[in-house]
Design an enzyme around this catalytic site. Structure first.
Site, PDB file in Angstrom:
ATOM      1  N   ARG A  69      48.982  59.048  48.580  1.00  0.00           N
ATOM      2  CA  ARG A  69      49.657  57.879  48.002  1.00  0.00           C
ATOM      3  C   ARG A  69      49.888  58.061  46.498  1.00  0.00           C
ATOM      4  NH1 ARG A  69      46.536  52.653  49.356  1.00  0.00           N
ATOM      5  NH2 ARG A  69      48.159  51.806  48.018  1.00  0.00           N
ATOM      6  N   GLN A 100      49.296  42.662  42.584  1.00  0.00           N
ATOM      7  CA  GLN A 100      48.436  43.211  43.644  1.00  0.00           C
ATOM      8  C   GLN A 100      48.664  44.713  43.757  1.00  0.00           C
ATOM      9  OE1 GLN A 100      48.783  40.552  47.340  1.00  0.00           O
ATOM     10  NE2 GLN A 100      50.387  39.805  45.994  1.00  0.00           N
ATOM     11  N   VAL A 102      48.857  48.670  42.999  1.00  0.00           N
ATOM     12  CA  VAL A 102      47.958  49.622  42.340  1.00  0.00           C
ATOM     13  C   VAL A 102      48.770  50.810  41.813  1.00  0.00           C
ATOM     14  CG1 VAL A 102      45.990  48.948  43.768  1.00  0.00           C
ATOM     15  CG2 VAL A 102      47.448  50.823  44.544  1.00  0.00           C
ATOM     16  N   HIS A 118      43.992  44.240  42.221  1.00  0.00           N
ATOM     17  CA  HIS A 118      43.519  45.175  43.260  1.00  0.00           C
ATOM     18  C   HIS A 118      43.198  46.557  42.702  1.00  0.00           C
ATOM     19  CE1 HIS A 118      45.448  42.618  46.714  1.00  0.00           C
ATOM     20  NE2 HIS A 118      44.319  42.106  46.259  1.00  0.00           N
ATOM     21  N   CYS A 147      32.335  62.119  39.266  1.00  0.00           N
ATOM     22  CA  CYS A 147      32.392  61.277  38.071  1.00  0.00           C
ATOM     23  C   CYS A 147      32.506  62.148  36.825  1.00  0.00           C
ATOM     24  CB  CYS A 147      31.131  60.415  38.004  1.00  0.00           C
ATOM     25  SG  CYS A 147      30.998  59.504  36.450  1.00  0.00           S
ATOM     26  N   GLY A 187      58.022  39.669  46.183  1.00  0.00           N
ATOM     27  CA  GLY A 187      57.742  40.754  47.126  1.00  0.00           C
ATOM     28  C   GLY A 187      56.331  40.826  47.639  1.00  0.00           C
TER      29      GLY A 187
END
Ligand code: OAD
Length: 245
Positions: A69, A100, A102, A118, A147, A187
């Site tokens: 993604r 919302q 990302v 989000h 990390c 949307g």
């Protein structure tokens, strides 16, 4: 329902404007929405990928899905609807964009007053020390991601199903929405309850709600004016009309 002309008038008179966006605003930038045909949840089971349990069971798989993604988001550019929101932020005395999404496209477009309720797909958070850090390389050089501070396992900085929201972000959004003249909803299907609750709170406090969507949504029952069509077309048209006095 009010007419578009009434909504244009209300928008011209507004001082305090909030915008709530969902996946539909980025659809014309080439990012698939979550629901509907071609939606991301159609091809993947959310509970296998976007839950804390899924990550515990298989961090490799979850990170691979997010990296796929991330690749789509990294190639995408803001579309005319995103760009109108940058103009709105400059125009209104008080403005807040609650997204919302990302995908980072609002920040990339140039909006600064943004709350990402989000999270952000280009950030990670350590599961041990909770450090939040930027993840800009696409594709990721190492999966699962370690990390940057303590090298323990990091996770996408995203709110997953079954997780709570960052309450300080929600408080900030609610405070702003309680004093809003107009809320523009763009949307989003309204399948997630928190964003719907935020808009309902604004409506109860007296805000007018203008919605831009291809189809009616869960938000439509509190909407004062519904503008149907692709946001990349309808939002610039609306904004031109607001400015042409
Ligand atoms: P959805 O995929 O649920 O809904 C997308 C909405 O956008 C639908 O109402 C479509 O009709 C509309 N739409 C699609 N293309 C459009 C276009 N070009 N112009 C205008 N509207 C368009 O996406 P969201 O409502 O954003 O959460 O989903 C909310 C959350 O569900 C997401 O943030 C995600 C998911 O679980 C997390 O990842 C935490």
């Amino acid at each position: 329902m009010n007419s578009i002309e009434q909504a244009i008038q209300e928008f011209r008179q507004a001082n305090t404007v909030a915008v709530v966006t969902g996946a539909g605003i980025s659809q014309e930038s080439g990012i698939p929405t979550f629901r509907g045909s071609g939606g991301l949840w159609k091809n993947f089971r959310a509970e296998e990928l976007a839950t804390p349990g899924a990550f515990r069971n298989n961090p490799q798989l979850v990170w691979e899905w997010y990296d796929w993604r991330r690749g789509i988001c990294a190639k995408a550019a803001p579309n005319p609807a995103h760009l109108v929101l940058v103009e709105m932020e400059k125009h209104f005395r008080e403005f807040l964009l609650i997204t919302q999404n990302v995908d980072n496209l609002h920040l990339q477009a140039g909006n600064k007053k943004v709350i990402e309720i989000h999270g952000n797909i280009f950030k990670a958070r350590c599961t041990v020390c909770n450090e939040i850090f930027d993840l800009t390389e696409v594709p990721l050089p190492e999966i699962p991601v370690p990390c940057k501070s303590c090298s323990e396992l990091a996770r996408p900085h995203i709110v997953w199903f079954g997780e709570s929201y960052d309450s300080s972000l929600l408080d900030q959004a609610l405070k702003f929405l309680a004093a809003c003249d107009v809320v523009v909803v763009i949307g989003t299907a309204g399948a997630v309850t928190v964003p719907l609750y935020l808009v309902e709170q604004a409506k109860s406090a007296g805000a007018r709600i203008i919605e831009f969507n291809l189809n009616e949504s869960e938000f439509t029952r509190v909407t004062d004016c519904f503008i149907s069509g692709k946001a990349g077309e309808t939002l610039p048209d609306f904004w031109n009309s607001v400015q042409n006095v």
